[in-house]
Write a protein that holds these residues in place. Structure first.
Motif, mmCIF file in Angstrom:
data_model
loop_
_atom_site.group_PDB
_atom_site.id
_atom_site.type_symbol
_atom_site.label_atom_id
_atom_site.label_comp_id
_atom_site.label_asym_id
_atom_site.label_seq_id
_atom_site.Cartn_x
_atom_site.Cartn_y
_atom_site.Cartn_z
ATOM 1 N N ASN A 36 20.644 -75.007 47.109
ATOM 2 C CA ASN A 36 20.668 -73.996 47.982
ATOM 3 C C ASN A 36 21.521 -72.409 47.945
ATOM 4 O O ASN A 36 21.108 -71.454 47.408
ATOM 5 C CB ASN A 36 21.424 -74.233 49.003
ATOM 6 C CG ASN A 36 19.912 -75.075 49.633
ATOM 7 O OD1 ASN A 36 18.946 -75.406 49.678
ATOM 8 N ND2 ASN A 36 20.636 -75.883 51.477
ATOM 9 N N GLN A 37 23.012 -72.819 47.359
ATOM 10 C CA GLN A 37 23.435 -71.890 46.553
ATOM 11 C C GLN A 37 22.992 -71.450 45.408
ATOM 12 O O GLN A 37 23.040 -69.893 45.053
ATOM 13 C CB GLN A 37 25.353 -71.782 46.148
ATOM 14 C CG GLN A 37 26.150 -72.637 48.072
ATOM 15 C CD GLN A 37 27.535 -72.744 47.974
ATOM 16 O OE1 GLN A 37 28.164 -72.960 46.889
ATOM 17 N NE2 GLN A 37 28.056 -73.269 48.776
ATOM 18 N N LEU A 38 22.675 -71.778 44.413
ATOM 19 C CA LEU A 38 22.284 -71.340 42.934
ATOM 20 C C LEU A 38 20.575 -70.991 43.444
ATOM 21 O O LEU A 38 20.809 -69.362 42.763
ATOM 22 C CB LEU A 38 22.089 -72.590 42.190
ATOM 23 C CG LEU A 38 21.262 -72.983 40.967
ATOM 24 C CD1 LEU A 38 22.550 -71.566 39.820
ATOM 25 C CD2 LEU A 38 21.095 -73.433 40.579
ATOM 26 N N ALA A 39 20.076 -71.778 44.519
ATOM 27 C CA ALA A 39 18.590 -70.203 44.912
ATOM 28 C C ALA A 39 18.916 -69.237 45.088
ATOM 29 O O ALA A 39 18.633 -67.965 44.374
ATOM 30 C CB ALA A 39 17.689 -71.531 45.540
ATOM 31 N N GLU A 40 19.723 -68.817 45.702
ATOM 32 C CA GLU A 40 20.452 -67.889 47.079
ATOM 33 C C GLU A 40 21.050 -66.577 45.991
ATOM 34 O O GLU A 40 20.761 -65.716 45.847
ATOM 35 C CB GLU A 40 21.360 -68.144 47.907
ATOM 36 C CG GLU A 40 21.457 -67.148 48.431
ATOM 37 C CD GLU A 40 22.584 -67.362 49.928
ATOM 38 O OE1 GLU A 40 23.020 -66.294 49.700
ATOM 39 O OE2 GLU A 40 22.143 -68.579 50.273
ATOM 40 N N ALA A 41 21.734 -67.506 44.711
ATOM 41 C CA ALA A 41 22.354 -66.637 44.371
ATOM 42 C C ALA A 41 21.654 -66.012 42.412
ATOM 43 O O ALA A 41 21.380 -64.897 42.300
ATOM 44 C CB ALA A 41 23.405 -67.331 43.191
ATOM 45 N N LYS A 42 20.257 -66.954 42.309
ATOM 46 C CA LYS A 42 18.884 -66.660 41.622
ATOM 47 C C LYS A 42 18.676 -65.434 41.903
ATOM 48 O O LYS A 42 18.208 -64.577 41.520
ATOM 49 C CB LYS A 42 18.432 -67.827 41.420
ATOM 50 C CG LYS A 42 19.416 -68.516 39.801
ATOM 51 C CD LYS A 42 17.526 -69.453 40.226
ATOM 52 C CE LYS A 42 18.774 -71.150 39.068
ATOM 53 N NZ LYS A 42 17.572 -71.463 38.452
ATOM 54 N N GLN A 43 18.213 -65.432 43.615
ATOM 55 C CA GLN A 43 17.117 -64.292 43.902
ATOM 56 C C GLN A 43 18.286 -63.084 44.366
ATOM 57 O O GLN A 43 17.565 -62.174 43.719
ATOM 58 C CB GLN A 43 17.070 -65.499 45.749
ATOM 59 C CG GLN A 43 16.342 -63.779 46.150
ATOM 60 C CD GLN A 43 14.748 -64.064 46.358
ATOM 61 O OE1 GLN A 43 13.963 -64.804 45.286
ATOM 62 N NE2 GLN A 43 14.177 -62.992 46.393
ATOM 63 N N GLN A 44 18.804 -62.948 44.809
ATOM 64 C CA GLN A 44 20.514 -61.605 44.664
ATOM 65 C C GLN A 44 20.762 -61.112 43.153
ATOM 66 O O GLN A 44 20.284 -60.250 42.922
ATOM 67 C CB GLN A 44 21.709 -62.575 44.864
ATOM 68 C CG GLN A 44 21.277 -62.550 46.748
ATOM 69 C CD GLN A 44 22.898 -63.106 47.042
ATOM 70 O OE1 GLN A 44 24.250 -63.226 46.109
ATOM 71 N NE2 GLN A 44 23.486 -63.099 48.235
ATOM 72 N N THR A 45 20.340 -62.009 42.074
ATOM 73 C CA THR A 45 20.137 -61.496 40.159
ATOM 74 C C THR A 45 18.875 -60.801 40.436
ATOM 75 O O THR A 45 18.786 -59.532 39.808
ATOM 76 C CB THR A 45 20.700 -62.562 40.014
ATOM 77 O OG1 THR A 45 22.202 -63.228 39.973
ATOM 78 C CG2 THR A 45 20.173 -61.741 38.656
ATOM 79 N N LEU A 46 17.820 -61.295 41.203
ATOM 80 C CA LEU A 46 16.467 -60.867 40.788
ATOM 81 C C LEU A 46 16.883 -59.527 41.183
ATOM 82 O O LEU A 46 15.866 -58.557 41.490
ATOM 83 C CB LEU A 46 14.958 -61.576 41.382
ATOM 84 C CG LEU A 46 15.016 -63.237 40.750
ATOM 85 C CD1 LEU A 46 13.967 -64.129 41.084
ATOM 86 C CD2 LEU A 46 14.630 -62.923 38.784
ATOM 87 N N TYR A 47 17.124 -59.467 42.765
ATOM 88 C CA TYR A 47 17.023 -58.326 43.635
ATOM 89 C C TYR A 47 17.804 -57.277 43.273
ATOM 90 O O TYR A 47 17.775 -55.982 42.338
ATOM 91 C CB TYR A 47 17.876 -58.869 45.002
ATOM 92 C CG TYR A 47 16.966 -59.581 45.962
ATOM 93 C CD1 TYR A 47 15.140 -59.003 46.176
ATOM 94 C CD2 TYR A 47 17.115 -60.017 47.084
ATOM 95 C CE1 TYR A 47 14.415 -59.222 46.588
ATOM 96 C CE2 TYR A 47 15.912 -60.412 47.735
ATOM 97 C CZ TYR A 47 14.908 -60.233 47.925
ATOM 98 O OH TYR A 47 14.464 -61.476 48.006
ATOM 99 N N ALA A 48 19.174 -58.156 42.363
ATOM 100 C CA ALA A 48 20.037 -56.777 41.569
ATOM 101 C C ALA A 48 19.000 -55.672 40.639
ATOM 102 O O ALA A 48 19.824 -54.662 40.001
ATOM 103 C CB ALA A 48 21.763 -57.333 41.881
ATOM 104 N N GLN A 49 18.787 -56.946 39.488
ATOM 105 C CA GLN A 49 17.567 -56.653 38.388
ATOM 106 C C GLN A 49 16.484 -55.578 39.104
ATOM 107 O O GLN A 49 16.017 -54.230 37.919
ATOM 108 C CB GLN A 49 17.481 -57.410 37.492
ATOM 109 C CG GLN A 49 18.076 -58.207 36.717
ATOM 110 C CD GLN A 49 18.049 -59.744 36.033
ATOM 111 O OE1 GLN A 49 16.729 -60.678 36.501
ATOM 112 N NE2 GLN A 49 18.761 -60.282 36.020
ATOM 113 N N ALA A 50 16.285 -55.936 39.880
ATOM 114 C CA ALA A 50 14.957 -54.955 40.880
ATOM 115 C C ALA A 50 15.433 -53.549 40.863
ATOM 116 O O ALA A 50 14.524 -52.865 40.550
ATOM 117 C CB ALA A 50 14.340 -55.302 41.447
#
Length: 182
Positions: A36-50
Motif C-alpha cells: 500500500n505504501q509503495l502504491a501510494e508513493a508511486k501515485q505521489q511520484t506520478l502527481y509530482a511528475q505531472a
C-alpha cells in the motif's frame, strides 16, 4: 474408543502451532502495508511528475509570450509617431502636393510612412480595419454616434487607427458609429 490424551492435543502443542502461525500473519500484514505504501508513493511520484511537466509547459509559454510581446510598450509608443506622420501627410493641401519645390519632401515623408508600416508588419503589428465594419467592442472603441444612412452600429468615421500585436489588442480603433438620422 479414544482416550483423553488422544482427543485433545496438549496445551504445549497448541502454543507451538499458534506461535508458528503468528509470524506468518504478521508478515502477511506487513507485506500488505508495504505494498500500500509503495502504491501510494508511486501515485505521489506520478502527481509530482505531472506537476513538473505543467510547470515546464507554463514556463515555456511564458518565455514564448515574452519573446512575442516584448516590444508591446515600445510599439505602443511608436504608434504615436505613425499617427503624427499620417496627420502631417493628410494636412498637406492638394495644390502644395503639385508644387515641384515640395514634391520631393512629400515623397520622402510618404516613403518614411511606408517603411514604418513595413517595420510594424515585420514585428507582428497589424492595423485593425474599421471603416464600414460593424462595431466590435473587442477591437473598436466607439467615441461618438453619427447620424447616417449606413446600418446602425456600422463604423462611419475613424478618429485613431487601432492596432494588433499578433493576436493581442495593442490599441483599439477610436471610431464614430452610425445611428439612424433623427
Amino acid at each position: 474408543m479414544m482416550t483423553d490424551t488422544q482427543s485433545t492435543p496438549p496445551a504445549e502443542d497448541l502454543r507451538e502451532e499458534t506461535a508458528a502461525e503468528a509470524p506468518e500473519v504478521a508478515e502477511h500484514d506487513r507485506t500488505a502495508e508495504l505494498e500500500n505504501q509503495l502504491a501510494e508513493a508511486k501515485q505521489q511520484t506520478l502527481y509530482a511528475q505531472a506537476e513538473i511537466q505543467n510547470v515546464r509547459r507554463r514556463a515555456e509559454k511564458d518565455v514564448a509570450d515574452a519573446r512575442a510581446y516584448a516590444a508591446t510598450n515600445f510599439a505602443r509608443d511608436v504608434l504615436s509617431v505613425n499617427d503624427n506622420l499620417e496627420r502631417a501627410l493628410s494636412s498637406i493641401p492638394a495644390e502644395l502636393r503639385e508644387d515641384e519645390r515640395v514634391k520631393g519632401l512629400i515623397a520622402g515623408i510618404e516613403a518614411t510612412g511606408r517603411e514604418l508600416v513595413n517595420v510594424f508588419q515585420r514585428n507582428g503589428l497589424t492595423r485593425i480595419e474599421a471603416m464600414g465594419q460593424p462595431l466590435d467592442p473587442n477591437r473598436h472603441q466607439a467615441m461618438i454616434e453619427v447620424p447616417s444612412d449606413a446600418e446602425p452600429g456600422t463604423i462611419v468615421q475613424e478618429m485613431q487607427s487601432g492596432w494588433m500585436i499578433r493576436d493581442r489588442l495593442l490599441r483599439p480603433s477610436l471610431v464614430g458609429v452610425a445611428k439612424k438620422p433623427a
